[in-house]
Every structure is written in C-alpha cells, then in structure tokens.
Design a protein around this motif. Structure first.
Motif, PDB file in Angstrom:
ATOM      1  N   MET A   1       2.826 -14.541 -25.434  1.00 41.06           N
ATOM      2  CA  MET A   1       1.366 -14.699 -25.500  1.00 41.06           C
ATOM      3  C   MET A   1       0.952 -15.347 -26.829  1.00 41.06           C
ATOM      4  O   MET A   1       0.105 -16.226 -26.850  1.00 41.06           O
ATOM      5  CB  MET A   1       0.684 -13.340 -25.349  1.00 41.06           C
ATOM      6  CG  MET A   1      -0.809 -13.431 -25.197  1.00 41.06           C
ATOM      7  SD  MET A   1      -1.598 -11.824 -25.005  1.00 41.06           S
ATOM      8  CE  MET A   1      -1.609 -11.595 -23.265  1.00 41.06           C
ATOM      9  N   ASP A   2       1.573 -14.916 -27.937  1.00 42.07           N
ATOM     10  CA  ASP A   2       1.188 -15.549 -29.202  1.00 42.07           C
ATOM     11  C   ASP A   2       1.967 -16.835 -29.450  1.00 42.07           C
ATOM     12  O   ASP A   2       1.393 -17.872 -29.738  1.00 42.07           O
ATOM     13  CB  ASP A   2       1.304 -14.577 -30.382  1.00 42.07           C
ATOM     14  CG  ASP A   2       2.550 -13.742 -30.372  1.00 42.07           C
ATOM     15  OD1 ASP A   2       3.603 -14.280 -30.727  1.00 42.07           O
ATOM     16  OD2 ASP A   2       2.495 -12.549 -30.005  1.00 42.07           O
ATOM     17  N   LEU A   3       3.282 -16.782 -29.262  1.00 42.71           N
ATOM     18  CA  LEU A   3       4.112 -17.940 -29.613  1.00 42.71           C
ATOM     19  C   LEU A   3       3.694 -19.222 -28.890  1.00 42.71           C
ATOM     20  O   LEU A   3       3.339 -20.220 -29.522  1.00 42.71           O
ATOM     21  CB  LEU A   3       5.593 -17.620 -29.319  1.00 42.71           C
ATOM     22  CG  LEU A   3       6.575 -18.783 -29.402  1.00 42.71           C
ATOM     23  CD1 LEU A   3       6.559 -19.418 -30.778  1.00 42.71           C
ATOM     24  CD2 LEU A   3       7.984 -18.318 -29.063  1.00 42.71           C
ATOM     25  N   TYR A   4       3.721 -19.182 -27.552  1.00 48.25           N
ATOM     26  CA  TYR A   4       3.484 -20.446 -26.838  1.00 48.25           C
ATOM     27  C   TYR A   4       1.995 -20.790 -26.749  1.00 48.25           C
ATOM     28  O   TYR A   4       1.644 -21.967 -26.701  1.00 48.25           O
ATOM     29  CB  TYR A   4       4.168 -20.433 -25.467  1.00 48.25           C
ATOM     30  CG  TYR A   4       5.671 -20.535 -25.618  1.00 48.25           C
ATOM     31  CD1 TYR A   4       6.237 -21.681 -26.170  1.00 48.25           C
ATOM     32  CD2 TYR A   4       6.504 -19.494 -25.272  1.00 48.25           C
ATOM     33  CE1 TYR A   4       7.608 -21.789 -26.350  1.00 48.25           C
ATOM     34  CE2 TYR A   4       7.883 -19.583 -25.442  1.00 48.25           C
ATOM     35  CZ  TYR A   4       8.427 -20.741 -25.987  1.00 48.25           C
ATOM     36  OH  TYR A   4       9.779 -20.837 -26.169  1.00 48.25           O
ATOM     37  N   THR A   5       1.130 -19.767 -26.747  1.00 45.76           N
ATOM     38  CA  THR A   5      -0.302 -20.103 -26.768  1.00 45.76           C
ATOM     39  C   THR A   5      -0.601 -20.799 -28.089  1.00 45.76           C
ATOM     40  O   THR A   5      -1.337 -21.787 -28.149  1.00 45.76           O
ATOM     41  CB  THR A   5      -1.172 -18.831 -26.614  1.00 45.76           C
ATOM     42  OG1 THR A   5      -0.658 -18.066 -25.530  1.00 45.76           O
ATOM     43  CG2 THR A   5      -2.611 -19.170 -26.342  1.00 45.76           C
ATOM     44  N   CYS A   6      -0.005 -20.294 -29.153  1.00 46.83           N
ATOM     45  CA  CYS A   6      -0.190 -20.885 -30.483  1.00 46.83           C
ATOM     46  C   CYS A   6       0.327 -22.324 -30.510  1.00 46.83           C
ATOM     47  O   CYS A   6      -0.386 -23.236 -30.933  1.00 46.83           O
ATOM     48  CB  CYS A   6       0.561 -20.027 -31.506  1.00 46.83           C
ATOM     49  SG  CYS A   6       0.666 -20.762 -33.128  1.00 46.83           S
ATOM     50  N   LEU A   7       1.549 -22.543 -30.035  1.00 47.26           N
ATOM     51  CA  LEU A   7       2.115 -23.897 -30.081  1.00 47.26           C
ATOM     52  C   LEU A   7       1.332 -24.857 -29.179  1.00 47.26           C
ATOM     53  O   LEU A   7       1.204 -26.038 -29.475  1.00 47.26           O
ATOM     54  CB  LEU A   7       3.600 -23.875 -29.703  1.00 47.26           C
ATOM     55  CG  LEU A   7       4.526 -23.083 -30.646  1.00 47.26           C
ATOM     56  CD1 LEU A   7       5.974 -23.161 -30.177  1.00 47.26           C
ATOM     57  CD2 LEU A   7       4.424 -23.544 -32.101  1.00 47.26           C
ATOM     58  N   ALA A   8       0.800 -24.311 -28.063  1.00 50.84           N
ATOM     59  CA  ALA A   8       0.007 -25.159 -27.157  1.00 50.84           C
ATOM     60  C   ALA A   8      -1.323 -25.545 -27.802  1.00 50.84           C
ATOM     61  O   ALA A   8      -1.917 -26.555 -27.446  1.00 50.84           O
ATOM     62  CB  ALA A   8      -0.242 -24.430 -25.839  1.00 50.84           C
ATOM     63  N   CYS A   9      -1.804 -24.727 -28.739  1.00 45.28           N
ATOM     64  CA  CYS A   9      -3.098 -24.998 -29.403  1.00 45.28           C
ATOM     65  C   CYS A   9      -2.879 -25.582 -30.806  1.00 45.28           C
ATOM     66  O   CYS A   9      -3.798 -25.534 -31.631  1.00 45.28           O
ATOM     67  CB  CYS A   9      -3.929 -23.722 -29.497  1.00 45.28           C
ATOM     68  SG  CYS A   9      -4.407 -23.056 -27.922  1.00 45.28           S
ATOM     69  N   ARG A  10      -1.721 -26.075 -31.065  1.00 46.04           N
ATOM     70  CA  ARG A  10      -1.371 -26.625 -32.386  1.00 46.04           C
ATOM     71  C   ARG A  10      -1.776 -25.664 -33.513  1.00 46.04           C
ATOM     72  O   ARG A  10      -2.362 -26.049 -34.528  1.00 46.04           O
ATOM     73  CB  ARG A  10      -2.027 -28.002 -32.593  1.00 46.04           C
ATOM     74  CG  ARG A  10      -1.242 -28.910 -33.510  1.00 46.04           C
ATOM     75  CD  ARG A  10      -1.961 -29.342 -34.745  1.00 46.04           C
ATOM     76  NE  ARG A  10      -3.259 -29.901 -34.513  1.00 46.04           N
ATOM     77  CZ  ARG A  10      -4.298 -29.643 -35.287  1.00 46.04           C
ATOM     78  NH1 ARG A  10      -4.181 -28.822 -36.326  1.00 46.04           N
ATOM     79  NH2 ARG A  10      -5.455 -30.207 -35.023  1.00 46.04           N
ATOM     80  N   GLY A  11      -1.464 -24.400 -33.287  1.00 47.31           N
ATOM     81  CA  GLY A  11      -1.764 -23.400 -34.305  1.00 47.31           C
ATOM     82  C   GLY A  11      -0.549 -23.101 -35.153  1.00 47.31           C
ATOM     83  O   GLY A  11       0.505 -23.746 -35.026  1.00 47.31           O
ATOM     84  N   THR A  12      -0.699 -22.107 -36.044  1.00 45.03           N
ATOM     85  CA  THR A  12       0.426 -21.632 -36.854  1.00 45.03           C
ATOM     86  C   THR A  12       0.723 -20.192 -36.464  1.00 45.03           C
ATOM     87  O   THR A  12      -0.183 -19.348 -36.492  1.00 45.03           O
ATOM     88  CB  THR A  12       0.071 -21.667 -38.356  1.00 45.03           C
ATOM     89  OG1 THR A  12      -0.323 -22.990 -38.687  1.00 45.03           O
ATOM     90  CG2 THR A  12       1.255 -21.239 -39.206  1.00 45.03           C
ATOM     91  N   LEU A  13       1.971 -19.948 -36.108  1.00 46.81           N
ATOM     92  CA  LEU A  13       2.366 -18.583 -35.746  1.00 46.81           C
ATOM     93  C   LEU A  13       2.698 -17.825 -37.020  1.00 46.81           C
ATOM     94  O   LEU A  13       3.573 -18.237 -37.788  1.00 46.81           O
ATOM     95  CB  LEU A  13       3.587 -18.620 -34.825  1.00 46.81           C
ATOM     96  CG  LEU A  13       3.932 -17.262 -34.224  1.00 46.81           C
ATOM     97  CD1 LEU A  13       2.962 -16.920 -33.098  1.00 46.81           C
ATOM     98  CD2 LEU A  13       5.362 -17.240 -33.701  1.00 46.81           C
ATOM     99  N   TRP A  14       1.991 -16.734 -37.234  1.00 45.27           N
ATOM    100  CA  TRP A  14       2.228 -15.910 -38.419  1.00 45.27           C
ATOM    101  C   TRP A  14       3.014 -14.692 -37.963  1.00 45.27           C
ATOM    102  O   TRP A  14       2.473 -13.782 -37.346  1.00 45.27           O
ATOM    103  CB  TRP A  14       0.901 -15.495 -39.052  1.00 45.27           C
ATOM    104  CG  TRP A  14       1.076 -14.767 -40.345  1.00 45.27           C
ATOM    105  CD1 TRP A  14       1.333 -13.433 -40.496  1.00 45.27           C
ATOM    106  CD2 TRP A  14       1.028 -15.319 -41.669  1.00 45.27           C
ATOM    107  NE1 TRP A  14       1.435 -13.126 -41.824  1.00 45.27           N
ATOM    108  CE2 TRP A  14       1.248 -14.252 -42.570  1.00 45.27           C
ATOM    109  CE3 TRP A  14       0.801 -16.596 -42.174  1.00 45.27           C
ATOM    110  CZ2 TRP A  14       1.260 -14.442 -43.958  1.00 45.27           C
ATOM    111  CZ3 TRP A  14       0.813 -16.772 -43.544  1.00 45.27           C
ATOM    112  CH2 TRP A  14       1.038 -15.715 -44.430  1.00 45.27           C
ATOM    113  N   SER A  15       4.316 -14.713 -38.275  1.00 51.73           N
ATOM    114  CA  SER A  15       5.199 -13.704 -37.710  1.00 51.73           C
ATOM    115  C   SER A  15       5.388 -12.533 -38.669  1.00 51.73           C
ATOM    116  O   SER A  15       5.737 -12.730 -39.826  1.00 51.73           O
ATOM    117  CB  SER A  15       6.534 -14.373 -37.408  1.00 51.73           C
ATOM    118  OG  SER A  15       7.222 -13.638 -36.471  1.00 51.73           O
ATOM    119  N   LEU A  16       5.149 -11.321 -38.163  1.00 52.33           N
ATOM    120  CA  LEU A  16       5.324 -10.125 -38.982  1.00 52.33           C
ATOM    121  C   LEU A  16       6.706  -9.551 -38.704  1.00 52.33           C
ATOM    122  O   LEU A  16       6.962  -9.068 -37.596  1.00 52.33           O
ATOM    123  CB  LEU A  16       4.271  -9.074 -38.613  1.00 52.33           C
ATOM    124  CG  LEU A  16       2.806  -9.469 -38.781  1.00 52.33           C
ATOM    125  CD1 LEU A  16       1.904  -8.466 -38.067  1.00 52.33           C
ATOM    126  CD2 LEU A  16       2.427  -9.549 -40.255  1.00 52.33           C
TER     127      LEU A  16
END
Ligand code: AMP
Length: 506
Positions: A201-216
């Motif tokens: 939900m975060d990883l690919y939605t982020c990459l699809a929206c040209r976002g930055t994934l902030w991984s904890l």
C-alpha cells in the motif's frame, strides 16, 4: 501505464528525486531504475529459461527494493522474506522455490543452490553495462510477487499476486484519501516489512505517485525516541500502518500535528480500527483524513474503503470497513453457501480483478479457498475470506473470523500454525493456543500443553520452550504464557474445547 512504466517514467522526468529513504541509505529514481535494470539483465543471464520466482531476503533496504524490481523486470516474480523470519521458516520457503538463485541483502543462514549476497549484488550493479529490455518485464497474468502468510498446517502459504492484480489495485489506491495529483512528490510512511502485503500500500502507491518512501526500520520502531524523531524528519503526507502501530505512537505525548504538520491522510488496514483510536487521532491531527480499508493478502492488500469522519465515528460502533473498490464485488454467504440477506451475518466473499490466482505450489489450499464465478458474462475470480461480516447497503462491517485465524498486534496468525510448531518440540504431546483479549482486542496468546514428563519448574520450562520456538517461528507468534496440563479438555464433538480453555469463540 503499469507500475514498472511509471517508475521508468519518474526516472526520466525526475531522475534526482528521492524514491526511497531507509535509516541507512537513500536512492533516487534514476539509480533505482538503472540498478534494477542492470540486476535484471544479470538475473536473466543467470537463470536463462528458468522463470521461477526468486526469494529476496532482507529488511527494508534500498537494495532489497532494487532486487525486487530487478526480479520483475527480468520477468520473474519475487518473494520477499524479512530478516524477522526465523532461519528454519525461511529455509522452508526456499525449499519450495525452483529458481537457480536467491538474492540476500542481509546475511542469510540457509541452504540454497546459489545465494547472491549483497557484495555480489553491488558488484553486478557497478560492473554491468547491459540493461534489460522492457519486453522481458512481468506483465498481465504473470505473477508479480508472492507473499507468504501463516498456514494452519504449520507451513506458510505463498499468495501469488499477478501484475494485473497489482496494477488494478494501484489504480484505486493512488486516489485513497486524497487524489493522486495531491500525492505527487510527497512522502509516504512505510511501517510494515516488505514481506507483509500492507507494505504494498505504501511502497507501490508511493512509487506510482513519484513520492519518497520513508521506511521505518525495526530498530527505529523499537525505540520511542528514535521513532518520534524519524516521524518528525519524515515530513510524511501519507501514513500507512496497522491501527496497532498508530496506537503505539499515540502513547507518546508528542505524537500529533506539531510533530507531523504535513500529514494529510492516515491509511489503515489489517485489523479492527476502533472508535477510541479514531477519536484520539482526530484530536491530535484535526486536519488529517482517516481512511479505514479492509482486505486479505489474497485479494491484493485491500478492497474496501471508508473515510472515517467525526460524524461516522460518533454514530457507528463498530466502525464499518467500507464499500468495495471498482472492479470488486462483495458477497455475504451463509454456512450452506446461500447468499445472506442485507444485515445478516455470514462469510465475506471477495470477487474481482485483484483476487489472487491462488497459493504457490499448493493446489489443495487453492481449491478450498478460490473459485471462479460468472458475473455479467465475465469469468471473475473469487476468494472465501473466512471473515465474518454483513452489509448495510454497500457498506461492509467486519465481525471477526469463522476459523482460528487471528490478528495479534497487526500480524496475521493461524493458531494451528503455532500449535503444529509447538508439537515439533520433543517433549510435547498435545498443544492448544488460545488468544487473550483486553478491551475487546487480542493482546497475547496462551499455550496449553501436555508435557511428556512431570514439569518441576513451570517458569524455567516455559522459558526453554520459548527459546526453542524462536528457532522455528517468528517472535510475534510465540505465546506469552505456557500452561501445563495432564490432558486437554474435549467438547462433545471430540475437538479441543477452546471455549473452556480461554474463550476463543466467545
Ligand atoms: P492480511 O492478509 O495479513 O492482510 O490479513 C487479512 C485479515 O486481516 C482479513 O482477512 C481480516 O480478518 C483482517 N482485516 C483486514 N483489514 C481489516 C479491517 N479493516 N478491520 C478488521 N479486520 C481486518
């Protein structure tokens, strides 16, 4: 555009934009795309005609992401395994794999024909000049990833998600909470390891929206101070987690709008979102939207959504889990398979364009849980969730499980999975694991066991059993308490009387 095309497009239009940041490193879109292209070419050369899925082992690093993308760019599914999985369980996953290689971004203490370790992965990336061509990419009904979930036999089951499932899911998830345009270039929080489908939900939605994934990372999550610091630094606009994780954060006074002023949306999935969690979040983050979503790994992350407004939270208890996304149909069925009436409880059946093609190399379980149905002259895949629920109009409500699967602190566990692993320990002849609830939520597990010999020191024996279990099941599955009995109580049907033991089905 499918997800791989979107990532490539981001690399072309915004090459230096950060795609992912973990506590150790970060990577921009250009490098992510290039490195995964190179590694994909290497995989293709090494595996040749063998198109089997590839295990990618590690913990939320940018290299793990490069490896996952490299697999799918080479036309092979990846199977992410987190370092929190004990070696013996990782070994049993590897044993099911027919690929000539596995990719390990962290030290992997297992046997496999060929384990490509991090230094080799880096060498390949640095020395390779050949990139993979996009006609090799996984596509359509090819499997994109396999995620293993707890299985009642004591062996995890690999859920196969196709490229179509993932792309259909993303068409919906990019607009969850806020419109896609409002998510472009923003930060997305990653709580779950890549081996849990919530991370999709975060990883690919982020990459699809040209976002930055902030991984904890695990380390950050286990230290309150580091966690709050990282949340503040993240500047995240989109929050994705289990409700349990938000509840942990809420224990910290500083967790609120001042800490994360840019937070726009909370996306929750995986377990019950309670009214009290919502009330607390609404107080601390008055400007953020709270979205409850529901779905099992077998139907690609989530298939329903509802915006939990203050009004909804004030008027509905329990909260609904939402209405179906486009392309998904929800049915409620009685025990005999007949459709339930509106408002009547029954098993939740999910049909539609994100339902998995089944479990990897496991036709028996696949046949039991998956089926095909014709809807409007189209063949649609369906999945029997084992969840109990009811519909009010198109709004779905979740009521619990019809079997022994549970959620503990956001983790999906088949109770029999733990029991079968306890039975592997030498001195135990019978075992029943029963959840304990606090404030209506499962808070821990108790194992009732029959021991071969007389137990002199229950405390020391429990400790020793826990130590032995650590070797074979993940820590979150280990019962907190062991109770030693001469025999397990049975009910009239000749089954273990779980109600008597602690009330699993109350
Ligand atoms: P997993 O495959 O780990 O995502 O777990 C799926 C299961 O988690 C579902 O079958 C439900 O039992 C439970 N679940 C998922 N989402 C929700 C939700 N929003 N509320 C309550 N339970 C949920």
């Amino acid at each position: 555009m499918n997800i791989l095309e979107k990532i490539k497009n981001n690399a072309l239009t915004h090459p230096r934009f950060e795609a992912m940041r973990s506590d150790k490193e970060s990577i921009n879109y250009h490098d992510l795309d290039k490195y995964s292209d190179y590694l994909a070419a290497y995989i293709e050369d090494t595996c040749g005609n063998n198109k089997s899925p590839i295990v990618v082992y590690g913990h939320k690093s940018v290299y793990m992401l490069i490896c996952m993308l490299a697999c799918v760019k080479s036309g092979r599914a990846y199977c992410p395994v987190d370092t929190s999985v004990p070696d013996s369980r990782t070994q049993s996953i590897l044993n099911q794999m027919e690929s000539p290689l596995a990719l390990a971004t962290e030290k992997l203490n297992c046997h496999f024909q060929r384990i490509v370790e991090l230094n080799e992965i880096k060498e390949v990336i640095e020395s390779q000049t050949k990139a993979i061509s996009s006609d090799k990419w996984v596509n359509g009904e090819d499997v994109f990833y396999i995620i293993f979930t707890s299985g009642s036999t004591g062996m995890p089951k690999g859920v196969q998600i196709t490229a179509n499932c993932l792309n259909n899911y993303l068409d919906w998830s990019i607009n969850l909470g806020t419109k896609k345009e409002d998510k472009i270039g923003k930060r997305f929080l990653n709580q779950a390891p890549f081996s849990f489908d919530l991370s999709v939900m975060d990883l690919y939605t982020c990459l699809a929206c040209r976002g930055t994934l902030w991984s904890l990372s695990k380390g950050v999550q286990s230290d309150y101070k580091l966690l709050m610091q990282s949340l503040q630094e993240s500047n995240a606009a989109v929050w994705v987690s289990t409700p349990s994780f938000a509840e942990i954060c809420l224990l910290e006074k500083s967790f609120g709008e001042q800490l994360m002023p840019h937070l726009e949306t909370f996306l929750f999935c995986g377990e019950t979102l309670t009214n009290s969690t919502v009330s607390k979040l609404q107080k601390r983050f008055p400007n953020a939207k709270i979205i409850n979503t529901y779905g099992p790994t077998e139907t690609t992350v989530a298939v329903t959504e509802v915006h939990v407004t203050t009004q909804l939270n004030d008027t509905k208890s329990p909260l609904p889990v939402g209405h179906a996304k486009p392309g998904t149909f929800i049915e409620i069925r009685r025990e005999n398979g007949e459709p339930a009436e509106e408002g009547e409880r029954g098993e939740i059946i999910i049909l539609g364009n994100t339902v998995s093609i089944g479990y990897y190399n496991n036709p028996e379980n696949t046949k039991n849980k998956f089926f095909i149905k014709e809807i409007a002259n189209k063949k649609v895949r369906g999945y029997r969730t084992g969840d109990e629920g009811y519909l009010e109009g198109d709004m779905l409500y979740y009521c619990g499980r019809i079997d022994l699967q549970i959620k503990l602190h956001g983790y999906r566990i088949e109770v029999e999975d733990i029991e079968n692993n306890i039975l592997k320990l030498n001195s135990i002849t019978r075992a029943a694991v029963v959840p304990n609830t606090r404030n209506g939520k499962i808070s821990s597990l108790t194992a009732y066991v029959v021991y071969k010999e007389k137990v002199e020191d229950a405390f020391a024996t429990s400790l020793s059993l826990k130590e032995q279990l650590k070797e074979i099941i993940p820590e979150y599955m280990i019962p907190k308490k062991f109770v030693f009995l001469d025999q397990l109580p049975m009910n009239g049907n000749g089954k273990i009387d779980r109600k008597l033991l602690g009330g699993i089905a109350q």
